[in-house]
Design a protein around this motif. Structure first.
Motif, PDB file in Angstrom:
ATOM      1  N   ALA A 306      90.100  24.948  -4.645  1.00  0.00           N
ATOM      2  CA  ALA A 306      91.562  24.530  -5.082  1.00  0.00           C
ATOM      3  C   ALA A 306      92.290  26.120  -4.374  1.00  0.00           C
ATOM      4  O   ALA A 306      93.418  25.980  -3.777  1.00  0.00           O
ATOM      5  CB  ALA A 306      91.789  24.585  -6.604  1.00  0.00           C
ATOM      6  N   ALA A 307      91.763  27.242  -4.721  1.00  0.00           N
ATOM      7  CA  ALA A 307      92.285  28.321  -4.343  1.00  0.00           C
ATOM      8  C   ALA A 307      92.600  28.454  -2.951  1.00  0.00           C
ATOM      9  O   ALA A 307      93.489  29.143  -2.185  1.00  0.00           O
ATOM     10  CB  ALA A 307      91.690  29.609  -4.977  1.00  0.00           C
ATOM     11  N   ALA A 308      91.568  28.222  -2.170  1.00  0.00           N
ATOM     12  CA  ALA A 308      91.472  28.105  -0.519  1.00  0.00           C
ATOM     13  C   ALA A 308      92.463  27.032  -0.103  1.00  0.00           C
ATOM     14  O   ALA A 308      93.018  27.499   1.105  1.00  0.00           O
ATOM     15  CB  ALA A 308      89.900  28.116  -0.171  1.00  0.00           C
ATOM     16  N   SER A 309      92.659  26.326  -0.713  1.00  0.00           N
ATOM     17  CA  SER A 309      93.684  25.206  -0.181  1.00  0.00           C
ATOM     18  C   SER A 309      95.031  25.138  -0.446  1.00  0.00           C
ATOM     19  O   SER A 309      95.937  24.375   0.194  1.00  0.00           O
ATOM     20  CB  SER A 309      92.937  23.601  -0.417  1.00  0.00           C
ATOM     21  N   ILE A 310      95.301  26.007  -1.650  1.00  0.00           N
ATOM     22  CA  ILE A 310      96.819  25.921  -2.099  1.00  0.00           C
ATOM     23  C   ILE A 310      97.377  27.247  -1.751  1.00  0.00           C
ATOM     24  O   ILE A 310      96.739  28.278  -1.960  1.00  0.00           O
ATOM     25  CB  ILE A 310      96.777  25.876  -3.585  1.00  0.00           C
ATOM     26  N   LEU A 336      98.821  15.128  -4.387  1.00  0.00           N
ATOM     27  CA  LEU A 336      98.230  14.465  -3.821  1.00  0.00           C
ATOM     28  C   LEU A 336      97.772  15.098  -2.592  1.00  0.00           C
ATOM     29  O   LEU A 336      96.522  14.902  -2.224  1.00  0.00           O
ATOM     30  CB  LEU A 336      98.981  13.148  -3.366  1.00  0.00           C
ATOM     31  N   ALA A 337      98.675  15.542  -1.717  1.00  0.00           N
ATOM     32  CA  ALA A 337      98.149  16.486  -0.428  1.00  0.00           C
ATOM     33  C   ALA A 337      97.154  17.421  -0.815  1.00  0.00           C
ATOM     34  O   ALA A 337      96.253  17.652   0.117  1.00  0.00           O
ATOM     35  CB  ALA A 337      99.449  17.028   0.029  1.00  0.00           C
ATOM     36  N   GLN A 338      97.208  17.919  -1.860  1.00  0.00           N
ATOM     37  CA  GLN A 338      96.107  18.944  -2.339  1.00  0.00           C
ATOM     38  C   GLN A 338      94.782  18.417  -2.444  1.00  0.00           C
ATOM     39  O   GLN A 338      93.711  19.099  -2.263  1.00  0.00           O
ATOM     40  CB  GLN A 338      96.638  20.002  -3.430  1.00  0.00           C
TER      41      GLN A 338
END
Length: 492
Positions: A306-310, A336-338
């Motif tokens: 999550a940290a890498a994608s947000i 939803l995109a995340q």
């Protein structure tokens, strides 16, 4: 990858947990089933035998048989033994030496060496290293050109190709270029064969003698199963391996190669390839893998993903809105995109404790992974005003949204209901004092570990008092999913 083994072990431990007390006979019967499960998962026979003997010895001890929760004690012993089998700690790459550090990748043809070389180079570059890749594979057609293309995609420099040059000379030229141009790391992608032969071994040893690598990593395809163990033994006998990289860990292999590899080679599994994308490689975490095998989830990896994608700015903006109790369709769309960026419902379910049923539903086809795209299409068919104020959606507008997104009015109603429940949960979170208030409650609960915090009885009880639960936490329908989300996931 470990789904079959995980299901088998889960059944064994479920029967143990159901008993108030355990006898030695109960434990030995369960361990026989564990042994069969390991062998069916392609774990090498000596490794499976040693594992079961060690677990049985500890599990029949009086401390276990007389404990308040003997079934859980046995699960803990198996977990600890799995961690020991896989390697106690995450093994780091030894590249912080006087530059250039040399990382040499070896293995059979088709194991994924070239792609793994590029993946690893990209990862090291992200960590601030200046990396150069060199292909020593002069046998496979276009192997050197393939690495050059991957170098362009990852923005990592590759050694210029000189036609007709042999592997040892290429390695020597790569080292000289790296020293002159100030590279931190040189990645050597060696040639492979369809099977282990003496010519392959001689070439590999000659390159190792010239390059004196800090790391010699064996790349093994997880899908090769039991044969991967034989490959590892052969390579380990010829060169001083420092670690193993398992590719296609996201596949449907039974997992025996991963569980046997450390016991056979005596070397740690350092990385796991998790897909075709060049970002799809991650450090191998024995404790996390053991937790996932035993159905405990992998919350730490989920948080890291999550940290890498947000994006930081998006996270801060969302936190500010949630603190005010605001949550509209634009916010839901961002969530939803995340989820899609993090691998979709299936990838997230594999990391969440208590998600066995959801994973089983996905495997059977009862859950449609494309639901995230359909939900996004529905939100995209709304006007900006409707997205910020969903209450404006009357019957006529719902028909328009359904037609524009290729869905039905019932689907739109389910989406609106889910959003309403999430919005209600956000308002309750605000009354609790926001994120800080929730953390304070968690602290008072005395949860023993993250897995227990997310999947334990205390959390379920706390969330149950809140009527619909909080999005992303147990208590709101399917564990780990927003309230009402399980209804949307069902196929028509």
């Amino acid at each position: 990858m470990f789904e079959s083994l995980s299901d088998r072990l889960g059944g064994v431990f479920e029967r143990l947990r159901g008993r108030g007390a355990l006898t030695e006979a109960d434990v030995r019967t369960a361990m026989r089933e564990v042994r069969i499960a390991l062998l069916e998962a392609d774990v090498a026979l000596p490794v499976a035998r040693q594992f079961v003997e060690k677990v049985t010895e500890q599990a029949v001890g009086q401390n276990v048989l007389r404990s308040v929760t003997p079934g859980q004690q046995v699960v803990k012993i198996v977990h600890d033994a799995l961690v020991e089998m896989l390697g106690e700690d995450t093994a780091e790459l030894n590249v912080d030496v006087t530059p250039p550090a040399v990382v040499m990748l070896v293995g059979l043809q088709g194991s994924g060496k070239t792609t793994t070389t590029a993946k690893l180079a990209k990862l090291l570059k992200k960590q601030g290293k200046k990396v150069m890749m060199a292909s020593l594979d002069v046998n496979r057609p276009a192997a050197q050109e393939q690495l050059a293309v991957l170098g362009t995609q990852t923005e990592v420099n590759t050694l210029p190709i000189v036609q007709g040059q042999q592997p040892v000379d290429i390695a020597r030229r790569a080292l000289q270029s790296a020293k002159l141009q100030g590279y931190d790391v040189v990645m050597l992608d060696t040639a492979g064969r369809l099977h282990v032969d003496q010519a392959l071994m001689d070439e590999m040893k000659a390159v190792a003698d010239i390059a004196q690598p800090q790391e010699i990593l064996l790349v093994v395809d997880s899908l090769t199963g039991q044969d991967a163990v034989n490959v590892a033994e052969n390579f380990s006998a010829q060169v001083p391996l420092t670690g193993v990289i398992l590719t296609r860990m996201d596949g449907d292999a039974r997992g025996g190669a991963a569980l046997s590899m450390r016991a056979v080679t005596g070397k740690p599994i350092k990385f796991a390839g998790m897909g075709e994308k060049l970002e799809a490689i991650e450090p191998f975490h024995p404790k996390r893998v053991a937790g996932r095998i035993l159905g405990m989830g992998d919350v730490v990896s989920l948080v890291e993903k999550a940290a890498a994608s947000i994006e930081q700015e998006d996270a801060e903006r969302m936190a500010e809105r949630l603190a005010k109790g605001k949550f509209d369709m634009n916010d839901l769309r961002a969530q939803l995109a995340q989820m899609r960026n993090m691998g979709g419902i299936g990838a997230l379910a594999g990391m969440m404790p208590g998600m066995k049923k959801a994973q089983a539903a996905m495997a059977s086809g009862a859950v449609d992974e494309r639901i995230l795209l359909r939900m996004d299409a529905m939100i995209g068919s709304m006007t900006p005003k409707e997205r910020s104020k969903p209450e404006l959606l009357n019957a006529k507008r719902k028909i328009r949204v359904a037609k524009g997104s290729g869905t039905t009015v019932q689907d739109v109603n389910k989406l609106l209901k889910m959003h309403q429940e999430m919005q209600t949960a956000m308002k309750k979170l605000k009354k609790m004092g926001g994120i800080k208030g929730l953390m304070a409650m968690l602290g008072k609960g005395g949860m023993g570990g993250v897995g227990n915090a997310l999947g334990g009885a205390q959390m379920g009880e706390m969330m149950g008092k809140m009527d619909g639960g909080l999005p992303g936490l147990p208590g709101g329908g399917q564990p780990g999913l927003p309230p009402g989300f399980e209804n949307l996931m069902k196929k028509k």
